[in-house]
Motif scaffolding. Sequence first.
Motif, PDB file in Angstrom:
ATOM      1  N   ALA A   1      -6.722  -1.190  -1.537  1.00 48.39           N
ATOM      2  CA  ALA A   1      -6.474  -0.273  -2.639  1.00 48.39           C
ATOM      3  C   ALA A   1      -5.924  -1.049  -3.840  1.00 48.39           C
ATOM      4  O   ALA A   1      -5.228  -2.048  -3.669  1.00 48.39           O
ATOM      5  CB  ALA A   1      -5.469   0.791  -2.214  1.00 48.39           C
ATOM      6  N   PRO A   2      -6.236  -0.608  -5.046  1.00 43.99           N
ATOM      7  CA  PRO A   2      -5.652  -1.245  -6.225  1.00 43.99           C
ATOM      8  C   PRO A   2      -4.128  -1.182  -6.170  1.00 43.99           C
ATOM      9  O   PRO A   2      -3.554  -0.194  -5.717  1.00 43.99           O
ATOM     10  CB  PRO A   2      -6.186  -0.405  -7.395  1.00 43.99           C
ATOM     11  CG  PRO A   2      -7.396   0.283  -6.861  1.00 43.99           C
ATOM     12  CD  PRO A   2      -7.127   0.498  -5.392  1.00 43.99           C
ATOM     13  N   THR A   3      -3.474  -2.248  -6.620  1.00 46.98           N
ATOM     14  CA  THR A   3      -2.020  -2.324  -6.626  1.00 46.98           C
ATOM     15  C   THR A   3      -1.565  -2.702  -8.028  1.00 46.98           C
ATOM     16  O   THR A   3      -1.920  -3.763  -8.518  1.00 46.98           O
ATOM     17  CB  THR A   3      -1.523  -3.392  -5.617  1.00 46.98           C
ATOM     18  OG1 THR A   3      -2.022  -3.065  -4.325  1.00 46.98           O
ATOM     19  CG2 THR A   3      -0.014  -3.454  -5.583  1.00 46.98           C
ATOM     20  N   SER A   4      -0.801  -1.841  -8.658  1.00 45.54           N
ATOM     21  CA  SER A   4      -0.272  -2.116  -9.992  1.00 45.54           C
ATOM     22  C   SER A   4       1.176  -2.552  -9.861  1.00 45.54           C
ATOM     23  O   SER A   4       1.959  -1.936  -9.130  1.00 45.54           O
ATOM     24  CB  SER A   4      -0.352  -0.880 -10.883  1.00 45.54           C
ATOM     25  OG  SER A   4      -1.703  -0.539 -11.108  1.00 45.54           O
TER      26      SER A   4
ATOM     27  N   PHE B   1      -4.156 -10.171  -1.097  1.00 42.24           N
ATOM     28  CA  PHE B   1      -4.873  -8.968  -1.515  1.00 42.24           C
ATOM     29  C   PHE B   1      -6.304  -9.126  -1.045  1.00 42.24           C
ATOM     30  O   PHE B   1      -7.094  -9.850  -1.661  1.00 42.24           O
ATOM     31  CB  PHE B   1      -4.797  -8.798  -3.041  1.00 42.24           C
ATOM     32  CG  PHE B   1      -3.386  -8.623  -3.527  1.00 42.24           C
ATOM     33  CD1 PHE B   1      -2.759  -7.394  -3.432  1.00 42.24           C
ATOM     34  CD2 PHE B   1      -2.675  -9.690  -4.052  1.00 42.24           C
ATOM     35  CE1 PHE B   1      -1.445  -7.230  -3.869  1.00 42.24           C
ATOM     36  CE2 PHE B   1      -1.367  -9.536  -4.491  1.00 42.24           C
ATOM     37  CZ  PHE B   1      -0.749  -8.306  -4.396  1.00 42.24           C
TER      38      PHE B   1
ATOM     39  N   ARG C   1       0.834  -1.210   0.000  1.00 37.14           N
ATOM     40  CA  ARG C   1       0.000   0.000   0.000  1.00 37.14           C
ATOM     41  C   ARG C   1       0.865   1.255   0.000  1.00 37.14           C
ATOM     42  O   ARG C   1       0.562   2.235  -0.679  1.00 37.14           O
ATOM     43  CB  ARG C   1      -0.916  -0.011   1.225  1.00 37.14           C
ATOM     44  CG  ARG C   1      -1.808   1.229   1.344  1.00 37.14           C
ATOM     45  CD  ARG C   1      -2.442   1.352   2.724  1.00 37.14           C
ATOM     46  NE  ARG C   1      -1.389   1.602   3.708  1.00 37.14           N
ATOM     47  CZ  ARG C   1      -1.298   0.977   4.885  1.00 37.14           C
ATOM     48  NH1 ARG C   1      -2.178   0.073   5.242  1.00 37.14           N
ATOM     49  NH2 ARG C   1      -0.298   1.269   5.712  1.00 37.14           N
TER      50      ARG C   1
END
Length: 180
Positions: free
Chosen positions: A156-159, A151, A128
């Motif tokens: 939160a989205p994780t790229s 996850f 994060r």
Amino acid sequence: MGTITVHEFISLDGVYEDPSWTFEHGFDPRMGETLGAITGAATAILLGRRTYEMFAPAWSTRTAEEDPGAPFFNDTHKYVVASREPSTDWGPSTTLPYSQDAIRGLKESTDGTIYVSGSGTLVRALLRDGLVDDLHLFVYPVARGTGARLFDDGGAPTSLTLKAHDVYDNGVVHLDYGPA
């Protein structure tokens, strides 16, 4: 400056909890070579308190003859992220609270790799906060259905960017990701 390298055994549906379920798939010798390369560059270990307390009795009595990874786990300095002192003592170790500044300070004061295994809550926070440099996922060919996931829902989205990959004879896929 150090880098943070995370290693996780996970199922196809992202479960990392209690990886004893991995035993039924065996351990391909090439996986050991990959893990040896990951830990070989490490000069420090970073763990969450619960993982530290689980690893301590499992590793502290092992010898190099029993497991070639024993000297690494027992002799390398361990940094334990915890709000209170761990309930056990294991080799050289320091307890620190989690904050971005504390982890950045650890990275700045460490030459080499800081190795993280397990420690899902810690790893989620590190991801994060953009503090993971290498995320090594060993994905097992099984969906667990239940259990703590790396996850989790609502995160939160994780790229990430795929840096390397391997496929082992036991069906496990190793994915090495870095920051996007």
